[in-house]
Design an enzyme around this catalytic site. Structure first.
Site, PDB file in Angstrom:
ATOM      1  N   TRP A  28     -20.449 194.013  73.498  1.00 57.44           N
ATOM      2  CA  TRP A  28     -19.741 193.238  74.514  1.00 57.44           C
ATOM      3  C   TRP A  28     -20.286 193.437  75.927  1.00 57.44           C
ATOM      4  O   TRP A  28     -20.010 192.646  76.801  1.00 57.44           O
ATOM      5  CB  TRP A  28     -18.257 193.647  74.520  1.00 57.44           C
ATOM      6  CG  TRP A  28     -18.051 195.135  74.535  1.00 57.44           C
ATOM      7  CD1 TRP A  28     -17.859 195.944  73.452  1.00 57.44           C
ATOM      8  CD2 TRP A  28     -18.036 195.992  75.685  1.00 57.44           C
ATOM      9  NE1 TRP A  28     -17.723 197.255  73.859  1.00 57.44           N
ATOM     10  CE2 TRP A  28     -17.824 197.315  75.212  1.00 57.44           C
ATOM     11  CE3 TRP A  28     -18.165 195.783  77.058  1.00 57.44           C
ATOM     12  CZ2 TRP A  28     -17.761 198.420  76.076  1.00 57.44           C
ATOM     13  CZ3 TRP A  28     -18.099 196.868  77.919  1.00 57.44           C
ATOM     14  CH2 TRP A  28     -17.904 198.180  77.425  1.00 57.44           C
ATOM     15  N   ASN A  29     -21.041 194.502  76.161  1.00 55.68           N
ATOM     16  CA  ASN A  29     -21.354 194.850  77.551  1.00 55.68           C
ATOM     17  C   ASN A  29     -22.451 193.983  78.170  1.00 55.68           C
ATOM     18  O   ASN A  29     -22.420 193.712  79.367  1.00 55.68           O
ATOM     19  CB  ASN A  29     -21.725 196.331  77.661  1.00 55.68           C
ATOM     20  CG  ASN A  29     -22.919 196.709  76.804  1.00 55.68           C
ATOM     21  OD1 ASN A  29     -23.097 196.200  75.703  1.00 55.68           O
ATOM     22  ND2 ASN A  29     -23.737 197.611  77.293  1.00 55.68           N
ATOM     23  N   PRO A  80     -21.430 188.475  67.523  1.00 53.88           N
ATOM     24  CA  PRO A  80     -21.121 189.064  68.817  1.00 53.88           C
ATOM     25  C   PRO A  80     -19.728 189.685  68.784  1.00 53.88           C
ATOM     26  O   PRO A  80     -18.925 189.401  67.889  1.00 53.88           O
ATOM     27  CB  PRO A  80     -21.159 187.864  69.768  1.00 53.88           C
ATOM     28  CG  PRO A  80     -20.736 186.717  68.908  1.00 53.88           C
ATOM     29  CD  PRO A  80     -21.271 186.999  67.524  1.00 53.88           C
ATOM     30  N   ASP A  81     -19.437 190.519  69.766  1.00 53.23           N
ATOM     31  CA  ASP A  81     -18.089 191.058  69.904  1.00 53.23           C
ATOM     32  C   ASP A  81     -17.130 189.916  70.244  1.00 53.23           C
ATOM     33  O   ASP A  81     -17.471 188.997  70.988  1.00 53.23           O
ATOM     34  CB  ASP A  81     -18.068 192.110  71.007  1.00 53.23           C
ATOM     35  CG  ASP A  81     -16.774 192.888  71.049  1.00 53.23           C
ATOM     36  OD1 ASP A  81     -15.791 192.375  71.629  1.00 53.23           O
ATOM     37  OD2 ASP A  81     -16.732 194.006  70.516  1.00 53.23           O
ATOM     38  N   GLY A  98     -25.346 199.270  69.871  1.00 49.59           N
ATOM     39  CA  GLY A  98     -23.976 199.744  69.985  1.00 49.59           C
ATOM     40  C   GLY A  98     -23.893 201.246  69.886  1.00 49.59           C
ATOM     41  O   GLY A  98     -24.820 201.962  70.270  1.00 49.59           O
ATOM     42  N   SER A  99     -22.804 201.735  69.336  1.00 46.49           N
ATOM     43  CA  SER A  99     -22.539 203.173  69.318  1.00 46.49           C
ATOM     44  C   SER A  99     -23.393 203.890  68.277  1.00 46.49           C
ATOM     45  O   SER A  99     -23.812 203.307  67.275  1.00 46.49           O
ATOM     46  CB  SER A  99     -21.062 203.432  69.021  1.00 46.49           C
ATOM     47  OG  SER A  99     -20.765 203.157  67.666  1.00 46.49           O
ATOM     48  N   GLU A 157     -30.442 200.310  68.576  1.00 47.24           N
ATOM     49  CA  GLU A 157     -30.399 200.908  69.913  1.00 47.24           C
ATOM     50  C   GLU A 157     -28.984 201.401  70.150  1.00 47.24           C
ATOM     51  O   GLU A 157     -28.036 200.615  70.177  1.00 47.24           O
ATOM     52  CB  GLU A 157     -30.797 199.937  71.019  1.00 47.24           C
ATOM     53  CG  GLU A 157     -30.895 200.691  72.349  1.00 47.24           C
ATOM     54  CD  GLU A 157     -31.129 199.810  73.551  1.00 47.24           C
ATOM     55  OE1 GLU A 157     -30.143 199.558  74.275  1.00 47.24           O
ATOM     56  OE2 GLU A 157     -32.273 199.386  73.748  1.00 47.24           O
ATOM     57  N   LEU A 158     -28.845 202.704  70.377  1.00 52.48           N
ATOM     58  CA  LEU A 158     -27.534 203.332  70.375  1.00 52.48           C
ATOM     59  C   LEU A 158     -27.207 203.927  71.743  1.00 52.48           C
ATOM     60  O   LEU A 158     -27.634 203.405  72.758  1.00 52.48           O
ATOM     61  CB  LEU A 158     -27.495 204.367  69.251  1.00 52.48           C
ATOM     62  CG  LEU A 158     -27.988 203.821  67.884  1.00 52.48           C
ATOM     63  CD1 LEU A 158     -28.000 204.908  66.832  1.00 52.48           C
ATOM     64  CD2 LEU A 158     -27.160 202.629  67.446  1.00 52.48           C
ATOM     65  N   GLU A 185     -21.229 210.775  76.185  1.00 53.20           N
ATOM     66  CA  GLU A 185     -21.492 209.538  76.913  1.00 53.20           C
ATOM     67  C   GLU A 185     -20.183 209.019  77.503  1.00 53.20           C
ATOM     68  O   GLU A 185     -19.206 208.828  76.792  1.00 53.20           O
ATOM     69  CB  GLU A 185     -22.106 208.491  75.987  1.00 53.20           C
ATOM     70  CG  GLU A 185     -22.480 207.207  76.701  1.00 53.20           C
ATOM     71  CD  GLU A 185     -23.082 206.168  75.764  1.00 53.20           C
ATOM     72  OE1 GLU A 185     -23.897 205.355  76.233  1.00 53.20           O
ATOM     73  OE2 GLU A 185     -22.734 206.175  74.567  1.00 53.20           O
TER      74      GLU A 185
END
Length: 540
Positions: free
Chosen positions: A180-181, A205-206, A255-256, A277-278, A409
């Site tokens: 979402w960011n 997507p979110d 994401g996470s 990519e986390l 984080e």
């Protein structure tokens, strides 16, 4: 299209230390017909639906339909047919679509900026960063695609007698699971090289920022992308995420770290590739010869873009003790001048957080730090007078290992500053992390900055910039080490990862085998002599 919203919106901007009236009229989010039109583009049956609200204002944006397992199956069935037809087109035709997409994006950027801000709560300058990202990636991949994807001749087993070529074939259907960011950059910029390579893409997507991805999808079809090549399904990852991975030929996830591990396991079980990519806990190193004013300016950009809700964002700053006091004073002075707000205009520096859960976790980190003896030099509090999820840009010192903010984080506008006694000390502290996504080094000496950068455990390191220099250099790959993920986006690998390699070798005149009447022993001796000769004359 959305000019009337900007005129109707009046969300006050202010420095984060100022007060604004608590009572205010909430602006409209987006025209209902626009939101509904975009929502209908999703492959979703429409029931149940999710109500989405603008984080900066609380205004309702849309009732978003959710995709069922049957919807996911239908999307893949459509994609299988569309992908075959799309892959058969010449590369020049495929790239032409995204050249037009690039131009439409720049022409109609005001529309998507409104949507981006409304869905995320970020400031307009930070929303424009996403326009820049997609434009740069569009130009890059339309420019290099033919040279990278064309069939290339390779050296054969035997000079002159063996002719080898390497063919790039699209994977098939790529699942792009985006957060979402950065909903435009991390949906469109990952989808477009996959599509140019000849794949179909199914994006998830979110829900919070789905309209942004749907707008990009609509724009691509207006630019000439055939229907079915890029489709969007909607739903929580826990509901349809595994369904996507079970059917896709490749998975691209941002994401996470926790979810990334799960996706990696599911992809491995199917023997398909994935790019992950986390998270990050990114360090910035301020050496004793750094230009303090430029470094302080750069630190503001590095720490507070999109309210710190950025995997590449700097959360730790290590400052040489000789310049520590000067840097801290200059940095705090600039942080205190940051204008908070989310008007649909270029009149604020930092916007809102996107979710209540972000506000809760950020507040918890800061309050834990405060309670255990850390010092809050700037910020350190929410701003409900501006909106439900606004939080001040925050600077901490005195952070120790027992604080949550030390290693976890934060993913928000919070940065901790530490002293370093030398370059070696700063490097050791910076590398004391399970993450390894991005880092930043500041020095007047480029050679010294490069030397320090090479010793940092990070997939990308910027010298005299926070993150955008490496991220924006799309001819170079981008990705993380350690708990920050695996795989890469950008660069040639950013499009080649969406392809499989097929080698075609043609043998001429003589076989690679003993000639008629030749014994195996004679064949071995002959080949041994040939290998030695090729070594002496430099043949590979």
């Amino acid at each position: 299209m959305f000019g009337e919203i900007r005129e109707a919106t009046d969300l006050s901007t202010a420095t984060h230390t100022s007060k604004t009236p608590a009572a205010r009229e909430l602006p409209r989010a987006l025209p209902a017909d626009v939101a509904d039109r975009l929502a209908k583009r999703a492959v979703a049956g429409g029931s149940p639906s999710v109500e989405v609200h603008a984080p900066a204002t609380g205004a309702k944006i849309v009732d978003l339909p959710q995709s069922s397992v049957a919807d996911v199956e239908a999307a893949f069935a459509t994609a299988r047919v569309a992908q075959q037809e799309w892959a058969a087109r010449p590369i020049a035709e495929r790239t032409a679509v995204f050249k037009r997409f690039h131009d439409l994006l720049l022409t109609e950027q005001s529309d998507i900026l409104d949507i981006l801000q409304t869905e995320t709560g970020k400031s307009r300058p930070h929303a424009f960063d996403e326009i820049s990202d997609v434009a740069v990636n569009s130009r890059y991949y339309t420019r290099i695609a033919k040279s990278v994807l064309d069939t290339h001749g390779r050296r054969g087993a035997l000079p002159l007698l063996t002719q080898a070529s390497e063919v790039r074939r699209p994977k098939g259907i790529v699942a792009v699971i985006s957060p979402w960011n950065y909903p435009l950059a991390l949906s469109a910029s990952d989808a477009l090289p996959a599509i140019i390579a000849g794949n179909a893409v199914i994006s998830r997507p979110d829900n919070q920022t789905a309209l942004t991805a749907l707008w990009a999808n609509e724009l691509a079809e207006r630019a000439g992308l055939p229907a079915g090549v890029w489709q969007i399904v909607l739903g929580r990852g826990a509901t349809i995420g595994s369904e996507l991975i079970a059917r896709a030929d490749y998975v691209d996830y941002t994401g996470s770290t926790a979810v990334g591990r799960s996706i990696g396991e599911q992809a491995a079980a199917r023997l398909i590739g994935c790019s992950l990519e986390l998270g990050g806990k990114n360090p910035m190193l301020v050496l004793d010869d750094a230009d303090i004013d430029k470094t302080a300016d750069g630190a503001v950009r590095a720490c507070f873009a999109s309210a710190g809700q950025l995997c590449e964002s700097i959360e730790r700053i290590y400052v040489h003790t000789d310049v520590y006091d000067r840097f801290v004073a200059a940095f705090v002075e600039r942080v205190e001048k940051i204008r908070l707000g989310a008007n649909l205009a270029f009149d604020s520096d930092m916007g809102s957080l996107t979710f209540e859960r972000q506000l809760t976790s950020i507040t918890a980190h800061v309050e834990d730090a405060r309670a255990k003896g850390a010092t809050v030099l700037a910020g350190g509090r929410p701003r409900p007078d501006l909106g439900a999820y606004f939080y001040e840009p925050t600077v901490l010192t005195g952070v120790t290992r027992d604080l949550d903010v030390f290693a976890e984080e934060t993913f928000g506008p919070v940065v901790s500053i530490y002293r370093a006694t030398s370059d070696d000390d700063a490097i050791a502290q910076a590398n004391d992390s399970d993450y390894g996504l991005n880092a930043s080094v500041w020095s007047r000496s480029v050679s010294r900055g490069r030397s320090v950068a090479a010793r940092l455990n990070a997939g990308s390191v910027n010298v005299n910039e926070g993150f955008i220099a490496a991220w924006g250099s799309v001819d170079a790959s981008s990705g993380g080490l350690g708990d920050s993920g695996s795989g890469r986006r950008h660069g040639k690998i950013g499009i080649l990862k969406y392809t499989d390699t097929q080698t075609i070798a043609v043998q001429h005149l003589l076989p690679i085998a003993p000639l008629p009447g030749m014994s195996d022993e004679t064949w071995a001796k002959t080949m041994t002599l040939a290998f030695r000769t090729m070594r002496l004359i430099g043949l590979k």
